[in-house]
Design an enzyme around this catalytic site. Structure first.
Site, PDB file in Angstrom:
ATOM      1  N   ALA A 117     -47.681  47.521  64.575  1.00  0.00           N
ATOM      2  CA  ALA A 117     -46.597  48.266  63.908  1.00  0.00           C
ATOM      3  C   ALA A 117     -46.966  49.706  63.560  1.00  0.00           C
ATOM      4  O   ALA A 117     -46.176  50.396  62.911  1.00  0.00           O
ATOM      5  CB  ALA A 117     -46.081  47.541  62.658  1.00  0.00           C
ATOM      6  N   ALA A 118     -48.133  50.180  64.018  1.00  0.00           N
ATOM      7  CA  ALA A 118     -48.452  51.603  63.780  1.00  0.00           C
ATOM      8  C   ALA A 118     -47.413  52.482  64.474  1.00  0.00           C
ATOM      9  O   ALA A 118     -46.954  53.486  63.915  1.00  0.00           O
ATOM     10  CB  ALA A 118     -49.853  51.915  64.279  1.00  0.00           C
ATOM     11  N   ASP A 146     -44.352  51.644  65.109  1.00  0.00           N
ATOM     12  CA  ASP A 146     -43.086  51.510  64.362  1.00  0.00           C
ATOM     13  C   ASP A 146     -43.111  52.399  63.115  1.00  0.00           C
ATOM     14  O   ASP A 146     -42.101  53.021  62.760  1.00  0.00           O
ATOM     15  CB  ASP A 146     -42.853  50.053  63.978  1.00  0.00           C
ATOM     16  CG  ASP A 146     -42.761  49.155  65.207  1.00  0.00           C
ATOM     17  OD1 ASP A 146     -42.240  49.615  66.237  1.00  0.00           O
ATOM     18  OD2 ASP A 146     -43.213  48.002  65.126  1.00  0.00           O
TER      19      ASP A 146
HETATM   20  O1  RIB Z   1     -44.445  46.704  67.198  1.00  0.00           O
HETATM   21  C1  RIB Z   1     -44.965  45.548  66.613  1.00  0.00           C
HETATM   22  C2  RIB Z   1     -44.006  44.421  66.747  1.00  0.00           C
HETATM   23  O2  RIB Z   1     -43.894  44.063  68.111  1.00  0.00           O
HETATM   24  C3  RIB Z   1     -44.411  43.146  66.050  1.00  0.00           C
HETATM   25  O3  RIB Z   1     -44.005  43.110  64.697  1.00  0.00           O
HETATM   26  C4  RIB Z   1     -43.816  42.057  66.919  1.00  0.00           C
HETATM   27  O4  RIB Z   1     -42.799  41.343  66.302  1.00  0.00           O
HETATM   28  C5  RIB Z   1     -43.335  42.773  68.178  1.00  0.00           C
HETATM   29  O5  RIB Z   1     -41.969  42.924  68.183  1.00  0.00           O
END
Ligand code: RIB
Length: 309
Positions: A250-251, A253
């Site tokens: 999630a970095a 994200d």
């Molecule tokens: O970008 C990370 C995410 O990728 C995770 O939380 C997982 O659910 C996938 O969708």
């Protein structure tokens, strides 16, 4: 007035195993702990933006099962409006199986479930949320038809459309034509351009190749090498903030959330890149997707400390 952002995308429950290393095909190894953590690229980006101070609405689907309710509750706990997330009685909530090794690297397999049942009509139903938003965040864990519809609607409504093409797949020209900012990571860039992205010079060339496909702004996230901003007028590199990573999940994200909030607040792109880098770096210092996403105070503190250095 705070920035308003809409995220059309995925919600997954992440089943995260800490393991000394990622196993090879055919190999069995003993992992350490199992964590059940809210994730999904769409929901992660929604929570990232909300923690950074934006008013965020999420459009998506979960199943009517043991994982769907907790994912919605976690959005609510983070102040994300989930009135546009449907509970689908005919599909399971998305799940991601994630292995995280001792260096903080991960490997992820997603079982999409309800996410792949998100329709253009679901996006149209969320027009009250889209009206007045400054930024629309999209990823590729939803049907391409729905992503395209959302991007074209965002363009018609005058909203900045930011596409994180993850997981990577070839993109049709009509989608690229509706995108203001295309933000892939290294492996997604390699797939989209057919070029390896081993060095900063490679990244710059790949970014220019994406600009040539008609996207006005390309943002490459490069992990520990930071990020690259490419526009017709030139390419700029933004070094990463130095941190010791625990889990890089999630970095990207977090980066997208930071970038979107700064842009939605009317900040220049260069400043938005630094916000993205700061949020992304902080997210690597904690385990899990949504629990690792930093708040506004932490991002501002990191930005201020770098400005003083
Ligand atoms: O970008 C990370 C995410 O990728 C995770 O939380 C997982 O659910 C996938 O969708």
């Amino acid at each position: 007035m705070s920035a308003r952002i809409v995220v059309v995308g995925s919600l997954n429950m992440d089943l995260v195993v800490r393991t000394p290393r990622i196993p090879s095909p055919g190999e069995t190894i003993i992992g350490r702990e199992l964590h059940t953590v809210p994730g999904g690229k769409g929901a992660n980006q929604a929570v990232a933006a909300a923690r950074l101070g934006a008013e965020v609405s999420m459009v998506g689907r979960v199943g009517r099962d043991a994982f769907g309710g907790p994912l919605l509750a976690n959005l609510a706990a983070n102040g994300v409006d989930h009135a546009w997330v449907q509970e689908d009685p005919d599909a399971a909530t998305g799940v991601a199986l994630i292995e995280v090794d001792d260096a903080g690297r991960n490997s992820i397999v997603v079982v999409s479930g309800a996410n792949m049942r998100l329709t253009p009509a679901d996006v149209d139903a969320a027009q009250p949320a889209l009206a007045g938003a400054q930024a629309l965040l999209l990823q590729l864990e939803s049907p391409l038809e729905t992503v395209l519809h959302a991007a074209q609607l965002g363009r018609r409504l005058g909203i900045a459309v930011i596409l994180n093409p993850a997981p990577a797949r070839p993109l049709p020209p009509e989608l690229l034509a509706a995108v203001d900012v295309l933000a892939p990571n290294e492996s997604e860039t390699a797939l989209l351009t057919g070029r390896s992205v081993d060095t900063l010079a490679d990244a710059e060339e790949a970014a220019r190749a994406l600009l040539d496909r008609g996207v006005p702004t390309v943002v490459l996230t490069l992990g520990e090498r930071g990020s690259l901003l490419a526009r017709r007028e030139g390419v700029q590199h933004f070094p990463a903030f130095p941190v010791t990573p625990v889990d890089t999940t999630a970095a990207g994200d977090a980066f997208l959330g930071g970038l979107a909030v700064a842009l939605a607040e009317g900040r220049p792109l260069e400043e938005a890149m630094r916000w993205g880098n700061a949020a992304g770096a902080l997210a690597t210092t904690r385990l899990g997707a949504q629990p690792s996403l930093p708040d506004r105070a932490a991002v501002l503190a990191l930005l201020a400390s770098a400005a003083e250095a």
